[in-house]
Design a protein around this motif. Structure first.
Motif, short mmCIF file in Angstrom:
data_model
loop_
_atom_site.label_atom_id
_atom_site.label_comp_id
_atom_site.label_asym_id
_atom_site.label_seq_id
_atom_site.Cartn_x
_atom_site.Cartn_y
_atom_site.Cartn_z
N UNK A 165 0.85 -1.19 0.00
CA UNK A 165 0.00 0.00 0.00
C UNK A 165 0.88 1.23 0.00
N UNK A 166 0.34 2.36 -0.48
CA UNK A 166 1.11 3.60 -0.46
C UNK A 166 0.18 4.81 -0.53
N UNK A 167 0.76 5.99 -0.26
CA UNK A 167 0.05 7.24 -0.49
C UNK A 167 -0.42 7.27 -1.93
N UNK A 168 -1.66 7.64 -2.15
CA UNK A 168 -2.18 7.59 -3.52
C UNK A 168 -3.17 8.72 -3.78
N UNK A 169 -3.23 9.13 -5.02
CA UNK A 169 -4.20 10.11 -5.51
C UNK A 169 -4.81 9.51 -6.76
N UNK A 170 -5.79 8.65 -6.60
CA UNK A 170 -6.34 7.90 -7.72
C UNK A 170 -7.56 8.58 -8.31
N UNK A 171 -7.93 8.12 -9.48
CA UNK A 171 -9.15 8.59 -10.13
C UNK A 171 -10.23 7.54 -9.99
N UNK A 172 -11.45 7.92 -10.31
CA UNK A 172 -12.55 6.97 -10.15
C UNK A 172 -12.50 5.86 -11.20
N UNK A 173 -11.63 6.00 -12.20
CA UNK A 173 -11.47 4.93 -13.18
C UNK A 173 -10.67 3.76 -12.61
N UNK A 174 -9.90 4.00 -11.58
CA UNK A 174 -9.10 2.95 -10.94
C UNK A 174 -9.13 3.17 -9.44
N UNK A 175 -10.25 2.91 -8.79
CA UNK A 175 -10.40 3.28 -7.38
C UNK A 175 -9.47 2.53 -6.44
N UNK A 176 -8.68 3.29 -5.71
CA UNK A 176 -7.81 2.74 -4.68
C UNK A 176 -6.90 1.65 -5.21
N UNK A 177 -6.43 1.82 -6.44
CA UNK A 177 -5.54 0.86 -7.08
C UNK A 177 -4.34 1.63 -7.61
N UNK A 178 -3.15 1.09 -7.44
CA UNK A 178 -1.95 1.78 -7.90
C UNK A 178 -1.62 1.45 -9.35
N UNK A 179 -1.47 0.19 -9.66
CA UNK A 179 -1.08 -0.14 -11.03
C UNK A 179 -1.40 -1.56 -11.39
N UNK A 180 -1.52 -1.82 -12.69
CA UNK A 180 -1.76 -3.18 -13.16
C UNK A 180 -1.18 -3.33 -14.55
N UNK A 181 -1.20 -4.54 -15.06
CA UNK A 181 -0.50 -4.88 -16.29
C UNK A 181 -0.88 -3.96 -17.45
N UNK A 182 0.14 -3.39 -18.09
CA UNK A 182 -0.09 -2.55 -19.24
C UNK A 182 -0.68 -1.20 -18.92
N UNK A 183 -0.92 -0.93 -17.64
CA UNK A 183 -1.58 0.32 -17.28
C UNK A 183 -1.07 0.84 -15.94
N UNK A 184 0.22 0.71 -15.73
CA UNK A 184 0.80 1.25 -14.50
C UNK A 184 0.91 2.76 -14.68
#
Length: 235
Positions: A165-184
């Motif tokens: 987990x880490x400090x994050x400023x996410x958008x509603x397109x990726x809620x509370x998620x940092x990164x994933x395959x092809x879309x980090x």
């Protein structure tokens, strides 16, 4: 013989002259100029200490959850319309370890004191949980492609280098998620003097600068994100 009254300030009056008041105001202004940055720096240090303590507790909850569930981590993925339980912010077993509940709207161990809007996404929409932190999808498992399987901790080869987990400023397109395959993407919030704080899968907390965060299409292969393509196989 009469004594002549002292010139200048009347004896016993104790009043300040205009010049003295101006000198005093200047001294106070200089002291305030020196004091306010020091107070601000002290608050910033306190925020970092509290944030690190929060992440330490979150990291302990991740380890405890895995120990209680046969080595399986809670999943961390945006639902994308998929039904069923799975996301960590909907998982009562995981949230209980943090003393919060699904949909919790109040500041908690999930709230960084330096985050001014822990309950809102970058676009102003409400989050499903009041949280300043995001989970690393690439290390926890996902529901992509219909999969609802969590990821076993045995797949993590370098837990001391893998972000949880880490400090994050996410958008509603990726809620509370940092990164994933092809879309980090740059979902990390560097709100502590240009750094973010993160907890790793061995439980230690460390600061992250932008240079420490691999981004791009193949970034998920780096140890920070989990470095295991098995995550993306539909189970």
């Amino acid at each position: 013989m009469r004594r002549r009254a002292p010139s200048g300030r009347t004896a016993g009056r104790g009043a300040f002259t205009l010049v003295e008041l101006m000198v005093l105001a200047s001294i106070l202004a200089v002291l305030a100029g020196l004091l306010f940055p020091a107070v601000g720096a002290a608050y910033a240090v306190a925020d970092r200490v509290t944030c690190a303590s929060n992440l330490k507790q979150i990291g302990l909850a991740v380890i405890t959850y895995a120990n209680q569930h046969g080595g399986m981590y809670p999943t961390a993925e945006d639902a994308w319309g998929k039904g069923g339980p799975g996301n960590w912010w909907e998982n009562p077993d995981f949230l209980t370890l943090l003393a919060v509940e699904p949909g919790w709207r109040e500041p908690s161990v999930l709230t960084c004191p330096a985050d001014t809007q822990p309950d809102l996404f970058c676009d102003g929409r409400p989050k499903p949980l009041c949280s300043s932190y995001a989970a690393n999808t690439s290390c926890f498992g996902a529901r992509r492609g219909g999969s609802r399987a969590a990821r076993p901790n045995t797949l993590i080869k370098q837990p001391s280098r893998t972000l949880a987990f880490c400090d994050a400023a996410t958008s509603s397109d990726a809620p509370l998620v940092v990164g994933h395959q092809g879309c980090v993407e740059g979902g990390i919030a560097f709100r502590h003097k240009g750094c973010a704080q993160g907890v790793f899968l061995d439980g230690h907390v460390d600061a992250l600068s932008p240079a420490d965060v691999p981004l791009g299409h193949d970034a998920w292969k780096e140890p920070l994100w989990g470095a295991d393509p098995q995550l993306w196989q539909v189970r």
